[in-house]
Write a protein that holds these residues in place. Structure first.
Motif, short mmCIF file in Angstrom:
data_model
loop_
_atom_site.label_atom_id
_atom_site.label_comp_id
_atom_site.label_asym_id
_atom_site.label_seq_id
_atom_site.Cartn_x
_atom_site.Cartn_y
_atom_site.Cartn_z
N UNK A 1 9.55 -1.41 -7.92
CA UNK A 1 8.84 -0.36 -7.20
C UNK A 1 7.63 0.06 -8.03
N UNK A 2 6.45 0.10 -7.41
CA UNK A 2 5.21 0.50 -8.07
C UNK A 2 4.55 1.59 -7.23
N UNK A 3 4.19 2.68 -7.90
CA UNK A 3 3.51 3.80 -7.25
C UNK A 3 2.11 3.91 -7.84
N UNK A 4 1.08 3.81 -7.00
CA UNK A 4 -0.30 3.90 -7.45
C UNK A 4 -1.17 4.29 -6.27
N UNK A 5 -2.42 4.68 -6.56
CA UNK A 5 -3.33 5.05 -5.48
C UNK A 5 -3.86 3.80 -4.79
N UNK A 6 -4.54 3.99 -3.67
CA UNK A 6 -5.02 2.86 -2.87
C UNK A 6 -6.02 2.01 -3.63
N UNK A 7 -6.87 2.66 -4.41
CA UNK A 7 -7.86 1.90 -5.17
C UNK A 7 -7.22 0.90 -6.11
N UNK A 8 -6.10 1.28 -6.74
CA UNK A 8 -5.41 0.37 -7.64
C UNK A 8 -4.61 -0.66 -6.88
N UNK A 9 -3.98 -0.26 -5.77
CA UNK A 9 -3.17 -1.22 -5.01
C UNK A 9 -4.01 -2.34 -4.45
N UNK A 10 -5.26 -2.05 -4.08
CA UNK A 10 -6.13 -3.11 -3.56
C UNK A 10 -6.39 -4.18 -4.61
N UNK A 11 -6.34 -3.81 -5.88
CA UNK A 11 -6.58 -4.79 -6.94
C UNK A 11 -5.32 -5.56 -7.31
N UNK A 12 -4.18 -5.10 -6.81
CA UNK A 12 -2.93 -5.77 -7.12
C UNK A 12 -2.43 -6.67 -6.00
N UNK B 1 -3.20 -8.16 -1.62
CA UNK B 1 -4.11 -8.30 -0.48
C UNK B 1 -3.65 -7.36 0.63
N UNK B 2 -3.95 -6.07 0.50
CA UNK B 2 -3.40 -5.08 1.42
C UNK B 2 -4.37 -4.69 2.53
N UNK B 3 -5.64 -5.05 2.42
CA UNK B 3 -6.61 -4.67 3.45
C UNK B 3 -6.86 -3.18 3.44
#
Length: 803
Positions: free
Chosen positions: A533-544, A546-548
């Motif tokens: 489980x990873x909790x992060x903001x959208x800006x970081x998730x986009x770098x981890x 391919x979430x669009x």
């Protein structure tokens, strides 16, 4: 008293005559005027340079044993499983960091009783707020270069200096820090804290892997084989003038056996002076070696002690070889009363025995090439002998190759005056040229073989892309999730930081599986099915991944391209951090995967931070990170490239946040160690090449002095200086060019055999090969340039004067 028998008297007279002949040769070595002293000094210097390398090689086992003993002395001995605190236990956690590319290691200590163990090099444990440092770290902290490092230990005061027995080498940056805030070591939590009972774990001896053993063996042979060739060349310095002096002895009645014994005595004296010179040089270089370290190991001057048995071998082998080489060189020299006559025409060199040397080396290596690398002393000896025969075969093949090429060049008829002068000189004295260049050939061949081996086993031709982020993490449970935003804010406010993104990661289990485990006996429980489980903001998730599109409250089920990691289905009830909750004696928090969770994949694995991967990705609005009892905290930073010490400011801030906070380095330890090893090898090969270059220069100057009258005659006839200068260049360049071509071919072949032995692919480090060949070329140009002043001096017309 009975008189000695006639055979005894004959043997006594023979022994006295031999001793007198040896003594006369020794007197010639030291009483021949300035010329004799120069000749003896050059021989002593050449032999001494070779001896110091052999002595350093013989000191390597003792130095490594001492370094490994000191490293083992400060290793920790953990308590038995399930053992709690006692008056003899100590809590400790390791600290690994850097300061401006210098490794900085340490341990943080917290005593649990009055009899806690004390690390080597200290008389007592540092208390809370105290630290003990190595002398090198103390010097750095007190210097202007270490002003920024002081901020990392701003709340600590130095109360002790670590002794030599607690350090791996004099330049090591190491510290022990006292603390009273270390958390308890958990059986299931990886917080880095250990409970130990003693220092000095000597239970498991160090054993190098087969690749390391093979690399060390080949390196030793590659560096020592050319030294052996150089020693054989050094004892021949001044050989032509010595032969003419022995011919003068023949004129006054000495027989051939006497002249050979006198020559042996002169060579023996030069070898003994060389041994003394080598011993003095060895004592001189021990202190500078204390500043070198490799693979976190180094030496103190007291550790550089040669093995007594190897010293005896060197002390006996060098004089013996010098006498043997001298007598072997005189086998085709007829020293008659009217002068020196060498065998003419030159005998055609036989090729069959020269090919036998590398063929025997290949035959010794072939069983391990086919069946894999062996282990044990016999297999190591087989590798050493095989590699040595291959490299010495290069030196044996070079004279035959040089004769063949020079003969064709002489018949070709092209080139100018300087070219013809050089080729004719090589035709008349190819043995001397081959003997001088053979050392460079063996050195380059061995170095190329080791370069190929190291590149194939430890290196890669394609650079691995690294994330453009600096990762600051905390061990599990050292920073509570509630303090994670504060940690991120402090790092964001650090000078040189442009961006900071917080990641909180943990594990979850399905509620159904978690409840099933609760009704199962502990010994029958299987491993849980954890979902990362990873909790992060959208800006970081986009770098981890391919979430669009992403917005607050979104959840993503991220898999790897192979789909090998299990993921929960939307709507699944999860128990968050069940292991951490059990250790905290609390029920795990429950959370339901939203039905709106979207499936996607991660970005390329080489672009992911070390602690991320497939799993459940959630924004802070969808999952409260404080529900994870013992999370892992990480902050990804983007640094300002215009702030040179930005990483140091980040390390200082991280050190003040918590004990378990660390700054991840993008450097790969194995690749860095291999790069350091290759650089050390290249430096060692370059040093050997320079050593052999000194021998080349001495040989070139000696040949010029022997041709002084001829050079003066050419100058008197109007031969331009430039023609003779280019002739000297061609005379040196042709043998070296042939030797380098032979060396590169042999080195690549040997490296390929060694890679097949360890089942590794062939990768060529062309830059390393070009560096070695370029160094050899530079040696040739340097020898030519340094030979020109004696050449101009010998071209004066007064060289024709005779008395």
């Amino acid at each position: 008293m009975p008189r000695p028998s006639r055979p005894d008297r004959t043997r006594a007279r023979t022994a006295r005559r031999w001793c007198a002949d040896f003594a006369m040769g020794a007197r010639f070595a030291v009483t021949g005027g300035r010329e004799g002293w120069i000749r003896t000094a050059l021989t002593a210097l050449g032999v001494g340079l070779g001896v110091v390398v052999l002595l350093l090689a013989s000191a390597v086992p003792n130095a490594l044993n001492a370094a490994m003993s000191r490293k083992s002395a400060r290793s920790v001995v953990p308590v038995a499983d399930g053992t709690g605190p006692s008056d003899r236990s100590l809590l400790t956690v390791s600290s690994y960091s850097d300061y401006r590319e210098l490794p900085l290691y340490g341990r943080i200590l917290a005593a649990e009783g009055p009899h806690a163990p004390v690390p080597p090099g200290l008389s007592r444990l540092p208390g809370p707020g105290e630290m003990a440092v190595s002398p090198a770290l103390a010097d750095l902290l007190s210097s202007p270069e270490g002003a920024l490092l002081k901020g990392r230990f701003a709340q600590l005061r130095i109360t002790a200096t670590i002794g030599d027995e607690g350090l791996t080498h004099p330049g090591e940056l190491f510290f022990y820090q006292g603390s009273d805030t270390l958390p308890r070591p958990g059986t299931t939590l990886r917080n880095g804290v250990e409970r130990i009972i003693a220092f000095g774990d000597h239970g498991t001896p160090f054993r190098a892997g087969p690749l390391v053993v093979l690399s060390i063996l080949v390196c030793c042979v590659a560096l020592l084989a050319p030294v052996t060739v150089f020693l054989a060349t050094a004892v021949r310095f001044g050989g032509d003038r010595r032969d003419r002096r022995l011919a003068a002895l023949r004129l006054v009645g000495a027989d051939r056996a006497t002249t050979r014994r006198i020559a042996a005595g002169e060579a023996l004296a030069g070898a003994l002076f060389g041994l003394l010179t080598g011993a003095a040089l060895f004592l001189a270089v021990r202190v500078p070696l204390a500043g070198l370290s490799l693979f976190d190991l180094g030496v103190f001057p007291a550790d550089v002690v040669p093995d007594p048995a190897l010293v005896c071998c060197v002390a006996s082998a060098v004089p013996f070889c010098s006498v043997g080489v001298t007598l072997f060189a005189l086998r085709r020299v007829a020293m008659e009363p009217l002068g020196v006559t060498r065998t003419a025409p030159p005998l055609r060199r036989r090729l069959w025995w020269r090919v036998l040397l590398p063929a025997a080396g290949v035959a010794l290596l072939l069983p391990q090439v086919i069946g894999g690398q062996g282990s044990g002393d016999a297999a190591n000896a087989q590798v050493i002998v095989g590699v040595s025969l291959l490299l010495l075969g290069v030196a044996a093949l070079l004279p035959w190759l040089l004769d063949a090429v020079v003969a064709r060049l002489g018949r070709a008829g092209f080139g100018g005056q300087s070219w013809h002068l050089a080729v004719r000189r090589l035709q008349l004295s190819s043995t001397t040229a081959a003997r001088s260049v053979s050392g460079i050939t063996v050195a380059v061949a061995g170095a190329v073989a080791v370069q190929v081996l190291l590149t194939g086993t430890w290196g890669s031709n394609e650079p691995v892309p690294r994330p453009a982020w600096t990762e600051v993490g905390a061990y599990t449970g050292t920073v509570p999730a509630a303090r994670a935003p504060q940690m991120s804010a402090r790092l964001r406010a650090t000078p040189g930081v442009r961006e900071a993104h917080l990641l909180v990661n943990g594990y979850a289990d399905s509620v159904r599986h978690h409840r099933a485990l609760a009704h199962t006996a502990p010994e029958d429980r299987g491993d849980p099915e954890p979902y990362p489980v990873t909790v992060a903001d959208c800006g970081m998730l986009r770098r981890l991944a391919h979430i669009g599109t992403c917005s607050a409250g979104d959840v993503f089920l991220v898999s790897d391209p192979e789909g090998s990691v299990p993921l929960p289905d939307p709507g699944t009830r999860l128990a968050l951090d069940p292991v951490g909750s059990r250790d905290a004696h609390r029920a795990p928090a429950l959370w339901t995967v939203p039905h709106s969770a979207r499936h996607t994949t991660t970005v390329r694995g080489d672009r992911l931070p070390a602690f991320t991967g497939p799993g459940v990705y959630a924004t802070p609005e969808a999952l409260d990170s404080t529900l994870l009892r013992r999370p892992g905290i990480a902050v990804l930073l983007r640094l300002d490239p215009h702030t040179p010490d930005a990483i140091e400011y980040v390390r200082n801030t991280a050190a003040r946040i918590a004990v378990g906070t660390h700054v991840a380095s993008s450097r790969d330890g194995t690749e860095e160690a291999a790069a350091v090893f290759r650089r050390c090898l290249t430096a060692g090969a370059a040093a050997v090449l320079l050593l052999i270059g000194c021998g080349l220069l001495i040989t070139a100057v000696e040949q010029l002095r022997d041709r002084a009258r001829m050079l003066s005659a050419l100058a008197a006839l109007g031969t331009p200086r430039a023609v003779l200068g280019r002739a000297v260049l061609w005379q040196t360049a042709v043998p070296v060019a042939l030797g380098l071509a032979l060396a590169v071919g042999c080195g690549l072949s040997l490296g390929t055999l060694l890679l097949h032995m360890v089942d590794r692919p062939l990768r060529l480090d062309w830059w390393g090969i070009l560096t070695l060949t370029g160094t050899a070329t530079a040696v040739v140009l340097g020898v030519t340039a340094l030979s020109l002043p004696p050449l101009w001096r010998l071209m004066r017309p007064d060289g024709l004067r005779t008395e």
